[in-house]
Enzyme design. Structure first.
Site, mmCIF file in Angstrom:
data_model
loop_
_atom_site.group_PDB
_atom_site.id
_atom_site.type_symbol
_atom_site.label_atom_id
_atom_site.label_comp_id
_atom_site.label_asym_id
_atom_site.label_seq_id
_atom_site.Cartn_x
_atom_site.Cartn_y
_atom_site.Cartn_z
ATOM 1 C CB CYS A 1 -0.889 -0.010 1.243
ATOM 2 S SG CYS A 1 -1.795 1.518 1.479
ATOM 3 C CB CYS B 1 -3.258 5.619 5.971
ATOM 4 S SG CYS B 1 -4.717 4.744 6.470
ATOM 5 C CB CYS C 1 -8.024 0.800 1.143
ATOM 6 S SG CYS C 1 -7.794 0.081 2.771
ATOM 7 C CD GLN D 1 -17.839 -9.008 15.105
ATOM 8 O OE1 GLN D 1 -16.863 -8.354 14.733
ATOM 9 N NE2 GLN D 1 -18.054 -9.269 16.385
ATOM 10 C CE1 TYR E 1 -21.917 -3.761 27.131
ATOM 11 C CE2 TYR E 1 -21.845 -5.995 27.999
ATOM 12 C CZ TYR E 1 -21.715 -4.634 28.184
ATOM 13 O OH TYR E 1 -21.391 -4.161 29.425
ATOM 14 C CD GLU F 1 -26.806 -3.000 20.936
ATOM 15 O OE1 GLU F 1 -25.900 -3.849 21.028
ATOM 16 O OE2 GLU F 1 -26.589 -1.779 20.806
ATOM 17 C CG ASP G 1 -19.195 -9.095 21.339
ATOM 18 O OD1 ASP G 1 -18.050 -8.623 21.488
ATOM 19 O OD2 ASP G 1 -19.702 -9.300 20.221
ATOM 20 C CB CYS H 1 -12.832 -5.684 20.347
ATOM 21 S SG CYS H 1 -13.858 -4.512 21.201
HETATM 22 N N1 SAH Z 1 -22.537 -9.074 19.824
HETATM 23 C C1 SAH Z 1 -22.748 -8.207 18.687
HETATM 24 C C2 SAH Z 1 -22.305 -6.764 18.911
HETATM 25 C C3 SAH Z 1 -21.015 -6.533 19.616
HETATM 26 S S1 SAH Z 1 -20.394 -4.876 19.565
HETATM 27 C C4 SAH Z 1 -22.117 -8.803 17.440
HETATM 28 O O1 SAH Z 1 -21.276 -9.695 17.496
HETATM 29 O O2 SAH Z 1 -22.466 -8.370 16.347
HETATM 30 C C5 SAH Z 1 -20.872 -4.211 21.081
HETATM 31 C C6 SAH Z 1 -22.321 -3.817 21.143
HETATM 32 O O3 SAH Z 1 -22.573 -3.283 22.464
HETATM 33 C C7 SAH Z 1 -22.740 -2.717 20.179
HETATM 34 O O4 SAH Z 1 -23.849 -3.161 19.456
HETATM 35 C C8 SAH Z 1 -23.102 -1.522 21.085
HETATM 36 O O5 SAH Z 1 -24.161 -0.762 20.569
HETATM 37 C C9 SAH Z 1 -23.507 -2.220 22.372
HETATM 38 N N2 SAH Z 1 -23.388 -1.443 23.623
HETATM 39 C C10 SAH Z 1 -22.503 -0.473 23.931
HETATM 40 N N3 SAH Z 1 -22.659 -0.051 25.191
HETATM 41 C C11 SAH Z 1 -23.676 -0.776 25.730
HETATM 42 C C12 SAH Z 1 -24.304 -0.810 27.025
HETATM 43 N N4 SAH Z 1 -23.911 -0.006 28.004
HETATM 44 N N5 SAH Z 1 -25.295 -1.693 27.224
HETATM 45 C C13 SAH Z 1 -25.709 -2.529 26.215
HETATM 46 N N6 SAH Z 1 -25.150 -2.535 24.983
HETATM 47 C C14 SAH Z 1 -24.149 -1.677 24.730
#
Ligand code: SAH
Length: 565
Positions: free
Chosen positions: A70, A76, A155, A277, A307, A328, A378, A405
């Site tokens: 790249c 970047c 990219c 994702q 989440y 969520e 998550d 993450c």
């Molecule tokens: N498990 C899902 C999303 C993971 S990302 C997947 O694999 O696709 C993390 C997620 O947490 C996001 O959707 C975000 O909007 C949510 N989030 C962030 N803060 C939060 C909170 N305080 N309570 C509940 N959800 C939350």
């Protein structure tokens, strides 16, 4: 000192892509270098604990160094590891996770090799910022730690169509008097182009604008006419002066309301504002692993997915008979989750999706389905709030599957879970973001539940029985792969069959008994000087051959005082 020229040997790389070199007790961070490079560097900045230096010349290149594919990767901020071979990147990511557990959590967890696939053109989503440059609209990525746009034509992280669409958007913006937004003055219209693509190569475009404008419809029509892959155009209005991408109002201008994609054989509808994702191939591997960890001791489980975004993990993991509750914070994502449950034939009676903070999850689940057996979390990079951990622990689930993450907040949270008796025996890194410094990690935490059995000769049995501080040395073979702190071991005396139960207090892992004897302070761990006097690691070869040790690794198991069974 600043402006000095130093010769450094690079010995490690940070997740931000800085090589680390040490000289005369000082630590230097040098961008664009890699472990094994010997290089001459200019000192840019000296701080108390470390300094920053700039690469001037590579005297001897590392075997891990490659030529980046790249042209703008230096400017970047996207790819911290573009100058590093992919095999070594996977090792670095595994190491990041190992170091987080060792330094932050002080927990001894086995970290598996990084699971990977698909290192180029994997991203199904882009978020391009726009800016005016000499009177013309341009797009690109932000340079490292700045809001200066680095323009590019394509990219290697994503499909070229994304930059083609963005380039045409910029061209149309000029023609339709829709100038890009200027952060300083707050003037202009187009702030970001956010695009997402499914596996059928359909694209949903969301233009983030500073204000509504009648020419936006013309722009959308011209874009879809030129790129039939665009199945819908949405507008998000962001009037704020900060650097958050999205504003509160989103509406559909043209075409489809959502994008539909497949993961693990299930169908998912995703709105522009819902999380999804960015690497579908790897997301499937991650979800399959999460499903294998979420095994339960009963036929139908109550699964709580905290989440949950658009409900993807829960819907992939839960069986038809399982009760599934997802929580969520983003409204649009929960609406998607409810639709996705129906699309995948989930029984409404067994499914509940709640829009709210993760801390209300356990209670919402309990009200409808009773106590959850399995909790999946998550969270975003900042990890779990104390209150979320408290409610999760109080629910006393069989297993907690933690998908993270950020290895640092994962390790921090695992240390808090350990205080309540929840331990993980292993962590698996997943490379969802190849060439960048980010890594996803999955662990499964459970209570002392797992029971192991071991036979002992009379004298070690007596020693454990008398409650002396002690340590058992074993091979980490297939039978003991899952052993972890907090597990219970039932010891049987070989001579008379007497049994007692002890709990694993601490687990030490090594590659061989030789290494174990060298590294473990056995005197402190319960061996007497007398016993150690004549003991030699080669004695262990009588029980476990050198090949077996090499194949499986070995463990030292420190024990809590035993209970009689
Ligand atoms: N498990 C899902 C999303 C993971 S990302 C997947 O694999 O696709 C993390 C997620 O947490 C996001 O959707 C975000 O909007 C949510 N989030 C962030 N803060 C939060 C909170 N305080 N309570 C509940 N959800 C939350």
């Amino acid at each position: 000192m600043k402006n000095d020229i130093v010769t450094l040997e690079i010995t490690d790389v940070t997740p931000e892509g800085y090589g680390i070199g040490r000289l005369d007790g000082k630590v230097y961070f040098v961008a664009d270098t890699v472990t094994g490079d010997i290089c001459s560097c200019l000192v840019l900045k000296e701080l108390k604990s470390h300094s920053f230096a700039k690469l001037i010349e590579i005297i001897k290149p590392s075997e891990h160094r490659i030529t980046p594919n790249c042209t703008v990767c230096r400017q970047c901020g996207g790819c911290a590891y573009r100058h590093i071979s992919y095999e070594y990147e996977l090792e670095l990511k595994r190491n990041t996770v190992k170091q987080a557990f060792a330094r932050i959590a002080k927990l001894d967890i086995a970290v598996n090799p990084t699971v990977s696939d698909n290192p180029e053109h994997y991203r199904n989503k882009v978020q391009y910022p726009f800016a005016q440059n000499n009177g013309y609209a341009t797009f690109g990525y932000y340079a490292k730690r700045s809001h200066r746009i680095v323009e590019h034509k394509s990219c290697p992280l994503q499909d070229k169509i994304f930059s083609d669409i963005a380039a045409y958007t910029a061209e149309l913006a000029d023609r339709l008097s829709l100038p890009a937004y200027d952060e300083e003055s707050g003037k202009g219209v187009i702030r970001h182009a956010v695009m997402r693509k499914n596996r059928k190569n359909q694209i949903l475009l969301c233009l983030v604008v500073a204000k509504k404008h009648r020419n936006l419809s013309l722009l959308a029509e011209a874009l879809t006419a030129k790129f039939p892959a665009i199945i819908g155009v949405h507008i998000n209005v962001n009037t704020r002066r900060d650097n958050v991408i999205f504003g509160d109002e989103t509406y559909r201008l043209l075409g489809s309301e959502t994008l539909t994609d497949m993961l693990c054989g299930k169908t998912f509808e995703i709105s522009p504002r819902a999380f999804y994702q960015v690497n579908a191939v790897m997301a499937e591997k991650l979800y399959s692993h999460a499903a294998s960890l979420a095994k339960r001791d009963c036929e139908s489980a109550v699964i709580l997915d905290l989440y949950c975004g658009a409900g993807t993990i829960g819907i992939c993991v839960a069986g038809k008979e399982d009760k599934l509750c997802g929580v969520e914070i983003i409204d649009a994502a929960i609406e998607n989750a409810r639709t996705n449950a129906l699309l995948n034939q989930r029984n409404e009676k067994n499914t509940l999706f709640v829009c709210g903070d993760a801390s209300v999850g356990v209670e919402e689940c309990r009200k409808k389905f009773g106590k959850p057996n399995i909790i999946i979390v998550d969270p975003p990079r900042k990890g779990l709030d104390k209150t979320v951990i408290e409610t999760v622990v109080k629910a006393s689930p069989e297993r907690i599957v933690y998908i993270s993450c950020d290895p640092a907040t994962l390790a921090r949270d695992c240390a808090v879970f350990a205080e309540s008796g929840y331990f993980a025996s292993e962590a698996t890194p997943f490379d969802l973001f190849p060439r960048t410094g980010h890594v996803e990690t999955v662990v499964c935490l459970s209570k002392e539940g797992e029971i192991h059995t071991m036979k002992l000769d009379r004298s070690p049995f007596e020693k454990i029985k008398s409650g002396q501080k002690t340590i058992e040395l074993r091979l980490l073979d297939e039978k003991r792969r899952s052993i972890k702190e907090g597990d219970v071991i039932i010891f049987t005396d070989n001579s008379n069959g007497e049994r007692l139960k002890a709990t694993v207090k601490k687990l030490h892992r090594f590659e061989s008994f030789e290494q174990l004897y060298k590294s473990l302070p056995l005197l402190k761990c319960g061996y007497t000087a007398e016993e150690l006097g004549s003991a030699h690691h080669s004695d262990m070869e009588k029980y476990y051959s050198a090949e077996e040790q090499k194949k499986h690794g070995v463990i030292g198991i420190e024990l809590f005082p035993p209970k009689r069974t």
